[in-house]
Design an enzyme around this catalytic site. Structure first.
Site, PDB file in Angstrom:
ATOM      1  N   ASN A   9       0.944  -1.219  -0.118  1.00 42.81           N
ATOM      2  CA  ASN A   9      -0.092   0.054   0.052  1.00 42.81           C
ATOM      3  C   ASN A   9       0.938   1.257   0.052  1.00 42.81           C
ATOM      4  OD1 ASN A   9      -1.854   2.009   0.359  1.00 42.81           O
ATOM      5  ND2 ASN A   9      -2.568   1.302   2.354  1.00 42.81           N
ATOM      6  N   TRP A  10       0.964   1.643  -1.092  1.00 39.57           N
ATOM      7  CA  TRP A  10       1.876   3.024  -1.191  1.00 39.57           C
ATOM      8  C   TRP A  10       1.450   4.373  -0.557  1.00 39.57           C
ATOM      9  CZ3 TRP A  10       6.808   4.230  -3.419  1.00 39.57           C
ATOM     10  CH2 TRP A  10       7.515   3.179  -3.613  1.00 39.57           C
ATOM     11  N   LYS A  11       0.054   4.282  -0.459  1.00 35.47           N
ATOM     12  CA  LYS A  11      -0.476   5.548   0.168  1.00 35.47           C
ATOM     13  C   LYS A  11      -0.325   6.676  -0.444  1.00 35.47           C
ATOM     14  CE  LYS A  11      -0.378   3.195   4.668  1.00 35.47           C
ATOM     15  NZ  LYS A  11      -0.511   3.482   6.336  1.00 35.47           N
ATOM     16  N   HIS A  97     -10.235   1.281   4.974  1.00 37.09           N
ATOM     17  CA  HIS A  97      -8.846   1.844   5.604  1.00 37.09           C
ATOM     18  C   HIS A  97      -8.999   2.927   6.784  1.00 37.09           C
ATOM     19  CE1 HIS A  97      -4.665   2.854   6.524  1.00 37.09           C
ATOM     20  NE2 HIS A  97      -4.145   1.822   5.773  1.00 37.09           N
ATOM     21  N   GLU A  99      -7.186   5.237   7.755  1.00 39.38           N
ATOM     22  CA  GLU A  99      -6.778   6.437   7.250  1.00 39.38           C
ATOM     23  C   GLU A  99      -8.047   7.040   6.499  1.00 39.38           C
ATOM     24  OE1 GLU A  99      -2.994   5.509   5.726  1.00 39.38           O
ATOM     25  OE2 GLU A  99      -2.381   5.068   7.268  1.00 39.38           O
ATOM     26  N   GLU A 169      -6.035  -4.707  10.633  1.00 35.38           N
ATOM     27  CA  GLU A 169      -5.199  -3.663  10.879  1.00 35.38           C
ATOM     28  C   GLU A 169      -5.506  -2.877  12.239  1.00 35.38           C
ATOM     29  OE1 GLU A 169      -2.724  -2.701   6.975  1.00 35.38           O
ATOM     30  OE2 GLU A 169      -4.914  -1.086   7.138  1.00 35.38           O
ATOM     31  N   GLY A 175       1.523   2.450  11.001  1.00 37.07           N
ATOM     32  CA  GLY A 175       2.606   3.457  10.886  1.00 37.07           C
ATOM     33  C   GLY A 175       3.197   3.618  12.098  1.00 37.07           C
ATOM     34  N   SER A 214       2.644  -1.948  10.707  1.00 34.41           N
ATOM     35  CA  SER A 214       4.084  -1.978  11.159  1.00 34.41           C
ATOM     36  C   SER A 214       4.711  -3.380  10.740  1.00 34.41           C
ATOM     37  CB  SER A 214       4.359  -1.735  12.428  1.00 34.41           C
ATOM     38  OG  SER A 214       3.661  -0.241  12.782  1.00 34.41           O
ATOM     39  N   GLY A 235       2.603  -1.205   4.574  1.00 30.61           N
ATOM     40  CA  GLY A 235       2.748   0.531   4.045  1.00 30.61           C
ATOM     41  C   GLY A 235       4.247   0.832   4.157  1.00 30.61           C
TER      42      GLY A 235
HETATM   43  P1  PGA Z   1       2.168   0.354   7.863  1.00 25.44           P
HETATM   44  O1  PGA Z   1       0.800   0.602   7.009  1.00 25.44           O
HETATM   45  O2  PGA Z   1       2.800  -1.007   7.304  1.00 25.44           O
HETATM   46  O3  PGA Z   1       3.071   1.586   7.569  1.00 25.44           O
HETATM   47  O4  PGA Z   1       1.922   0.339   9.415  1.00 25.44           O
HETATM   48  C1  PGA Z   1       0.025  -0.441   6.929  1.00 25.44           C
HETATM   49  C2  PGA Z   1      -1.146  -0.001   6.214  1.00 25.44           C
HETATM   50  O5  PGA Z   1      -2.000   1.228   6.529  1.00 25.44           O
HETATM   51  O6  PGA Z   1      -1.945  -0.720   5.279  1.00 25.44           O
END
Ligand code: PGA
Length: 251
Positions: A9-11, A97, A99, A169, A175, A214, A235
């Site tokens: 997931n490149w966000k 997600h 976010e 998640e 993150g 993470s 991520g």
């Molecule tokens: P992260 O993000 O690996 O940076 O924790 C995972 C995600 O949000 O899909």
């Protein structure tokens, strides 16, 4: 564990140059990727086109979008439709997600509508679920996840989770560099798998349960030992190509 599904997931990261480099990196390391995982890349919408060529040539990579609108066309300025995503050879879409729930006020009902639309459009939803740190402290993880799942069942019906992906998640882990405990994740995912199976009757095929939060080169190995973890939503660690490759080598 069969070959794990890895979704990168490149966000809101990357640019034209970085994605060109990523494409070359993927081509160069094709053998390792193919041996170690089923790979799925989720770039920002405007870079999806860059992956068309590699997707056409190499069936070993799938392409995900990070969002979709609930309308397929019309006067909805700024949105992206499922039809457009299919035009770009996208097969999967991340929805729910945290976010998007937090920063874009997406609620359970909107997420369920998106899930429903994706099913109708033959796109595979990657539904993200998970609890906050307060909910974890209150021992409410399973309850919260079940609620997020139930809303989908209510709108889409018994067959909802056939050919879909759920990414557990925990919000506090995303993150943060602080991943969940693999044994706890195993317990949560096995409980959810049983729950979904029971509610689906006989219709639970091609269903994946992933962990995200993470994941990195130092912890992936421990998660891979757990039988109900079918793969990972990654991520931060996928943004650095060396780390990404090291993750695969640890599987
Ligand atoms: P992260 O993000 O690996 O940076 O924790 C995972 C995600 O949000 O899909």
């Amino acid at each position: 564990m069969n070959l794990p599904l890895i979704i990168a997931n490149w966000k809101l990261n990357g640019n034209k140059k970085i994605f060109s480099t990523l494409l070359n990196f993927l081509k160069k390391n094709k053998k390792v990727f193919k041996q170690k995982c089923k790979l799925n890349i989720a770039p920002s919408h405007i870079y999806l086109y860059k992956f068309r060529e590699i997707i056409k040539e190499n069936q070993w990579i799938n392409l995900s979008a990070q969002n979709v609108d609930i309308h397929v066309s019309g006067a909805f300025t700024g949105e992206i439709s499922a039809l457009m995503l299919k035009d770009m050879l996208v097969t999967h879409v991340i929805i729910g997600h945290s976010e998007r729930r937090n920063f874009h006020n997406e609620n359970e009902y909107l997420i369920a509508e998106k899930f429903n639309l994706l099913k109708k459009q033959n796109l595979i939803p990657i539904l993200c679920i998970g609890e906050t740190i307060e909910e974890k402290k209150d021992n409410k993880t399973i309850e919260i996840c079940k609620k997020q799942i139930d809303i989908i069942f209510e709108l889409v019906g018994k067959k909802a989770f056939y050919n879909t992906i759920i990414a557990y998640e925990p919000i506090w882990s995303i993150g943060s560099g602080n991943s969940a405990n693999p044994k706890e994740v195993q317990f949560i995912l096995s409980t959810l798998r049983t729950y979904i199976k029971e509610k689906s009757s006989s219709f639970l095929e091609d269903f994946y349960l992933l962990y995200g939060g993470s994941v990195n080169e130092n912890n992936i190995h421990f998660f891979c030992k757990e039988k109900d973890i079918d793969g990972f939503l990654v991520g931060t660690a996928c943004l650095n190509f060396d780390i990404f490759l090291n993750i695969l080598k640890k599987i």
